[in-house]
Design a protein around this motif. Sequence first.
Motif, PDB file in Angstrom:
ATOM      1  N   LEU A 213      -6.158  -2.684  -2.149  1.00  0.00           N
ATOM      2  CA  LEU A 213      -6.429  -1.245  -2.099  1.00  0.00           C
ATOM      3  C   LEU A 213      -7.884  -0.974  -1.735  1.00  0.00           C
TER       4      LEU A 213
ATOM      5  N   GLN B 235      -5.302  -4.541  -6.447  1.00  0.00           N
ATOM      6  CA  GLN B 235      -6.544  -3.779  -6.504  1.00  0.00           C
ATOM      7  C   GLN B 235      -7.476  -4.163  -5.362  1.00  0.00           C
TER       8      GLN B 235
ATOM      9  N   THR C 261       1.087   5.357  -7.307  1.00  0.00           N
ATOM     10  CA  THR C 261      -0.297   5.412  -7.805  1.00  0.00           C
ATOM     11  C   THR C 261      -0.491   4.622  -9.099  1.00  0.00           C
TER      12      THR C 261
ATOM     13  N   CYS D 124      -6.420   7.152  -4.357  1.00  0.00           N
ATOM     14  CA  CYS D 124      -5.121   6.601  -4.768  1.00  0.00           C
ATOM     15  C   CYS D 124      -4.475   7.451  -5.859  1.00  0.00           C
TER      16      CYS D 124
ATOM     17  N   LEU E 200       2.078   1.836  -3.363  1.00  0.00           N
ATOM     18  CA  LEU E 200       0.963   2.238  -4.220  1.00  0.00           C
ATOM     19  C   LEU E 200       0.635   3.712  -4.052  1.00  0.00           C
ATOM     20  N   LEU E 201       0.666   4.207  -2.821  1.00  0.00           N
ATOM     21  CA  LEU E 201       0.385   5.624  -2.595  1.00  0.00           C
ATOM     22  C   LEU E 201       1.489   6.516  -3.137  1.00  0.00           C
TER      23      LEU E 201
ATOM     24  N   LYS F  31      -6.775   9.359   0.697  1.00  0.00           N
ATOM     25  CA  LYS F  31      -5.672   8.919  -0.162  1.00  0.00           C
ATOM     26  C   LYS F  31      -5.904   7.518  -0.683  1.00  0.00           C
ATOM     27  N   LEU F  32      -6.383   6.632   0.185  1.00  0.00           N
ATOM     28  CA  LEU F  32      -6.621   5.250  -0.230  1.00  0.00           C
ATOM     29  C   LEU F  32      -7.811   5.163  -1.188  1.00  0.00           C
TER      30      LEU F  32
ATOM     31  N   LEU G 127       0.832  -1.208   0.000  1.00  0.00           N
ATOM     32  CA  LEU G 127       0.000   0.000   0.000  1.00  0.00           C
ATOM     33  C   LEU G 127       0.866   1.258   0.000  1.00  0.00           C
TER      34      LEU G 127
ATOM     35  N   ALA H 206      -9.129   0.799   1.713  1.00  0.00           N
ATOM     36  CA  ALA H 206      -9.932   2.024   1.684  1.00  0.00           C
ATOM     37  C   ALA H 206     -11.192   1.860   2.528  1.00  0.00           C
TER      38      ALA H 206
END
Length: 298
Positions: free
Chosen positions: A175, A172, A155, A212, A151-152, A208-209, A148, A179
């Motif tokens: 994520l 996915q 993106t 993303c 990923l942040l 943010k989550l 994660l 979230a």
Amino acid sequence: MANASNPVLQIRAHLLLTTTPRWLCTACIYTECGTVYDVCLFKYLLGSVDLAYCDTLYTDLKKGLEGLILESCLHLLYLTTPYDMVSQCSPDWMIYFKQYNQLTPAEQQVAATVGVPESFITKKASGQAIKKNVDNGSVDRLYLSLVLHALLKETNIWSVAEKFNTSRGFVQTLLNSAASFSSSVLHFCEELDEFWVYKALFTELSKKLTYCVKAELIPLMEVAGVLEARAKQLYNTGYKTLAHLANADPEVLVKMIEHLSRRQARQIVSSAKMLLAEKAEALQEEAEELLRIPTDIP
């Protein structure tokens, strides 16, 4: 006997013993420390988090207060990494080792804080025997937190999936679950005064989550009809804030933004105006509350 310092444990025990439907229960109960809690409220509160994990969540949040590391979002990500995803995690130890070594010293301290020492990761990566007892749940959860975290920062689901040698579908799913769970954790903290410090932190992390995207695009994506690609177009053209959009001329937007129809431009401006007005009204109410003269002054 439930732990007196943990209201969730006591209320959970009460809920497990009662057969009263959630939506009918309105009684209040007293914890051993003397605090009164509305059972209906807590059934709603715990309903946002799987009952099997609420004790662990409370303990993790409580421990986090003792040494929360905020030089990056990694520690917060760990606290909001879904417990039910841990069973699906099978770390690649060489990748784990590589990602750990790319962390800043403060981020590496997060690993130690949650119970995953550097020596453990190093020995697992090199195939050495492990003598020290380390909680596998914490190890796997931190690995998911690193996914994660990447990923942040990037993106891009495809590149993160490749970096961790896993499927795009898994990234996915992680994520989406994170979230959703971050929103539940936020709600959990909002109902327990001892976790007040987490409220603002988890509010931003949840955004943010959910989106993303890079942080500067989030205010634009809160406007109805603005997705990531459109937010990037707007930002790069100079519309960097909600106020920019709310005061934009739809005709100018159409000329400056590719593939934007007049109807879409008017909708974006209208939505931005409404959202800006709502935010301004909320701030005004907060200001009035702060300036209101108390009626119970001695």
